[in-house]
Design an enzyme around this catalytic site. Structure first.
Site, PDB file in Angstrom:
ATOM      1  N   LYS A   1     -13.200   1.471  -3.481  1.00 14.59           N
ATOM      2  CA  LYS A   1     -14.297   1.814  -2.557  1.00 14.59           C
ATOM      3  C   LYS A   1     -15.429   2.485  -3.323  1.00 14.59           C
ATOM      4  O   LYS A   1     -16.601   2.192  -3.119  1.00 14.59           O
ATOM      5  CB  LYS A   1     -13.790   2.767  -1.465  1.00 14.59           C
ATOM      6  CG  LYS A   1     -12.972   2.107  -0.377  1.00 14.59           C
ATOM      7  CD  LYS A   1     -12.628   3.134   0.698  1.00 14.59           C
ATOM      8  CE  LYS A   1     -11.600   2.595   1.666  1.00 14.59           C
ATOM      9  NZ  LYS A   1     -11.038   3.622   2.520  1.00 14.59           N
TER      10      LYS A   1
ATOM     11  N   GLU B   1       0.846  -1.196   0.000  1.00 18.20           N
ATOM     12  CA  GLU B   1       0.000   0.000   0.000  1.00 18.20           C
ATOM     13  C   GLU B   1       0.891   1.260   0.000  1.00 18.20           C
ATOM     14  O   GLU B   1       0.503   2.298  -0.527  1.00 18.20           O
ATOM     15  CB  GLU B   1      -0.928   0.003   1.226  1.00 18.20           C
ATOM     16  CG  GLU B   1      -2.146   0.904   1.061  1.00 18.20           C
ATOM     17  CD  GLU B   1      -3.221   0.652   2.115  1.00 18.20           C
ATOM     18  OE1 GLU B   1      -4.254   0.050   1.799  1.00 18.20           O
ATOM     19  OE2 GLU B   1      -3.019   1.074   3.277  1.00 18.20           O
TER      20      GLU B   1
ATOM     21  N   HIS C   1       7.836 -27.517   1.492  1.00 10.54           N
ATOM     22  CA  HIS C   1       7.001 -28.601   0.960  1.00 10.54           C
ATOM     23  C   HIS C   1       5.845 -28.022   0.166  1.00 10.54           C
ATOM     24  O   HIS C   1       4.827 -28.695  -0.026  1.00 10.54           O
ATOM     25  CB  HIS C   1       6.515 -29.478   2.112  1.00 10.54           C
ATOM     26  CG  HIS C   1       7.668 -30.030   2.880  1.00 10.54           C
ATOM     27  ND1 HIS C   1       8.297 -31.205   2.533  1.00 10.54           N
ATOM     28  CD2 HIS C   1       8.355 -29.529   3.928  1.00 10.54           C
ATOM     29  CE1 HIS C   1       9.305 -31.420   3.368  1.00 10.54           C
ATOM     30  NE2 HIS C   1       9.369 -30.411   4.217  1.00 10.54           N
TER      31      HIS C   1
HETATM   32  O1  LIG Z   1      -9.075   2.526   9.913  1.00  7.45           O
HETATM   33  P1  LIG Z   1      -9.938   2.753   8.716  1.00  7.45           P
HETATM   34  O2  LIG Z   1     -10.154   4.205   8.449  1.00  7.45           O
HETATM   35  O3  LIG Z   1     -11.236   2.004   8.847  1.00  7.45           O
HETATM   36  O4  LIG Z   1      -9.173   2.217   7.445  1.00  7.45           O
HETATM   37  C1  LIG Z   1      -8.819   0.880   7.303  1.00  7.45           C
HETATM   38  C2  LIG Z   1      -7.879   0.686   6.152  1.00  7.45           C
HETATM   39  O5  LIG Z   1      -8.465   1.156   4.964  1.00  7.45           O
HETATM   40  C3  LIG Z   1      -7.478   1.812   4.168  1.00  7.45           C
HETATM   41  O6  LIG Z   1      -7.717   3.163   4.235  1.00  7.45           O
HETATM   42  C4  LIG Z   1      -7.562   1.447   2.752  1.00  7.45           C
HETATM   43  O7  LIG Z   1      -7.485   0.084   2.590  1.00  7.45           O
HETATM   44  C5  LIG Z   1      -6.161   1.445   4.824  1.00  7.45           C
HETATM   45  O8  LIG Z   1      -5.152   2.315   4.507  1.00  7.45           O
HETATM   46  C6  LIG Z   1      -6.568   1.439   6.246  1.00  7.45           C
HETATM   47  O9  LIG Z   1      -5.633   0.811   7.036  1.00  7.45           O
END
Ligand SMILES: O=P(O)(O)OC[C@H]1O[C@](O)(CO)[C@@H](O)[C@@H]1O
Length: 531
Positions: free
Chosen positions: A454, A321, A350
């Site tokens: 998202k 990330e 293995h």
């Molecule tokens: O703590 P939050 O805001 O729920 O985010 C959870 C995760 O989602 C992200 O923003 C995106 O995957 C990560 O960087 C973060 O760790």
């Protein structure tokens, strides 16, 4: 290279930290000394960038944020208004944990909490999972369970296994933004289960979120059993040593002060502006050397210790990330990143080590060696050989076999897996990622790509709502094409098909008529409660 020369190279490049008992050996990473010479200016900049970041610069320009995870283990380095916040929060965490352990804070009608459900995802789950698996006592004061997805069956599995213990289970909900849908769903599902069991959820719930976040406001977390802050200046993937990781770690009996101490010692060691004497810079140099600064080789993490199994999963987020970026800091398209995967040795020997030795050479291995086999004495399996000697032999053998076939590796050696070393390992990789990001000129602290996924998921759910609304008002069955047309997405027939198929399987009122092998023949209708 002759064995004599290799032995010399091993000694020339071996890093040892005597406060931690930690070694780093990069002798099996092929590069000539000219590379270090050539990278010196980039390293100079990387050390300067890091010093500026620690001094409070806006190191994450896209989000206009400071990046302060190093302050968590040395609050004296933090800007003065944040130092107090860090120290006070730690005191509150310790006080809360002490009161839970002593039964001063307890569930209604029960003397003690026995379990924890930790709800969170990404950086709000991976660190706590890794650390609890690595160093929780074998018999912890509370047992921890993680909900890190919006998978209904996964949630059911945890709730079913807890059964009667729900009434003594503390629920920690972790979301920095307070708006992550997987976490929100986990929270609502668990809340529902508490309601069904006749339990008043706020008496069991602890919130970890930014002050005033969506979750904080919607759930009125101030009414919960406790609420701890997630700091704006700590990113999810570097938050294990913030309240995100420290609260659950302390609750399950991990010595968080020693973990912070290990990270602080490593921070000091990785601030040294001299590549050969800085283990994080040596890692960054190795990654650069094997992948030509373009991530051409995957990072395969193979710890020879069961308790470090989740390290590769934790590192996947930290490395991928942070480094997986389309653009560099000057806006050039670069498609950077390093792929991380792994499991544990000797188990992997293995499984996929066959390919590592003889197949595609698109990786470099990171071995993690732990010198202490176990806390107590060992039986001999063969004359003068214990199980631990076998494990040790497997590591040395695989490292050797890979090297013979021209496959690069580096080895981190720890005396044992404990809170000090886990804190140090976390800090080591945090700093290595930061330095490497400077070498390749990218922002390691944003995650724009995640937002795209998202948004797409949100669009998908909106389309589902539109489909249901339309079908509710349409008595005659429709073909998929006609349905897609009517919901104004004529180019999204496949998506429409997937939505109605998923709803049909889950008995959500969707009726599919026709030959399921031929989507174009299917007719879709919707059965409302009263139809
Ligand atoms: O703590 P939050 O805001 O729920 O985010 C959870 C995760 O989602 C992200 O923003 C995106 O995957 C990560 O960087 C973060 O760790």
């Amino acid at each position: 290279m002759t064995s004599k020369k290799l032995w010399q190279r091993y000694q020339d490049w071996l890093y040892f930290n005597d406060s931690l008992g930690l070694y780093l050996d990069i002798s099996r990473i092929p590069f000539d000394d000219g590379l270090l010479e050539q990278l010196q200016p980039k390293f100079g900049k990387a050390f300067a960038d890091m010093a500026a970041l620690e001094a409070g610069a806006i190191a994450n320009p896209d989000e206009d944020r400071m990046v302060g995870h190093y302050w968590l283990r040395d609050p004296d380095l933090a800007p003065s208004h944040l130092k107090k916040e860090i120290e006070t929060t730690l005191i509150h965490i310790e006080d809360f944990v002490r009161r839970v352990h002593h039964g001063i804070i307890h569930p209604p009608y029960e003397p003690q909490f026995t379990d924890i459900i930790s709800i969170g995802i990404g950086g709000s789950a991976l660190g706590p999972q890794f650390v609890s698996d690595a160093i929780a006592p074998d018999i912890p004061p509370l047992n921890i369970h993680f909900i890190d997805n919006t998978d209904p069956a996964g949630i059911d599995r945890i709730l079913t296994r807890l059964k009667d213990r729900l009434k003594t289970t503390l629920v920690i909900v972790i979301s920095k933004s307070g708006g992550t849908s997987e976490t929100r769903n986990g929270l609502l599902e668990v809340k529902h289960a508490y309601r069904e069991a006749g339990l008043y959820f706020p008496d069991y719930a602890v919130a970890l979120t930014m002050e005033g976040s969506k979750m904080d406001e919607q759930e009125q977390c101030d009414r919960w059993l406790a609420k701890f802050p997630i700091f704006d200046w700590v990113g999810g993937r570097t938050s294990e040593l913030s309240p995100v990781g420290l609260l659950s770690a302390a609750l399950i009996g991990i010595d968080i002060h020693t973990m912070l101490k290990g990270a602080k010692i490593m921070d000091e060691a990785t601030r040294v502006p001299d590549v050969k004497n800085n283990p994080a810079a040596l890692l960054a140099l190795s990654w650069y050397a094997v992948g030509d600064g373009k991530g051409e080789k995957d990072m395969v993490i193979i710890p020879y210790k069961d308790s470090l199994l989740l390290f590769s999963r934790y590192l996947q987020q930290l490395v991928m990330e942070s480094l997986g970026k389309e653009f560099d800091l000057d806006g050039n398209t670069v498609h950077q990143g390093i792929t991380v995967y792994g499991n544990k040795g000797s188990t992997d020997q293995h499984a996929y080590v066959q390919q590592l030795r003889e197949g595609v050479g698109n990786f470099f291995a990171t071995f993690i060696e732990v010198l202490e086999d176990r806390a107590g004495p060992s039986i001999e399996i063969e004359p003068d050989a214990t199980s631990g000697d076998f494990l040790f032999g497997c590591l040395q053998g695989t490292r050797e076999a890979l090297y013979e076939n021209g496959r690069a590796s580096l080895t981190i050696t720890l005396e044992r897996v404990d809170a000090l070393n886990i804190g140090a390992l976390i800090a080591l990789y945090e700093r290595a990622v930061g330095l490497y990001a400077s070498l390749i000129n990218i922002n390691a602290y944003n995650q724009p790509g995640v937002e795209a996924g998202k948004k797409a998921a949100t669009q998908f759910l909106l389309l589902q709502q539109t489909i249901v609304k339309l079908l509710r008002q349409t008595p005659e069955p429709l073909s998929l094409e006609a349905l897609a047309e009517k919901v104004h997405t004529p180019d999204e027939v496949e998506t429409v098909y997937k939505i109605v198929r998923h709803m049909a399987i889950n008995h959500r009122g969707m009726i599919l008529q026709g030959d399921l092998h031929k989507p174009s023949d299917i007719l879709v209708s919707y059965r409302t409660e009263d139809s």
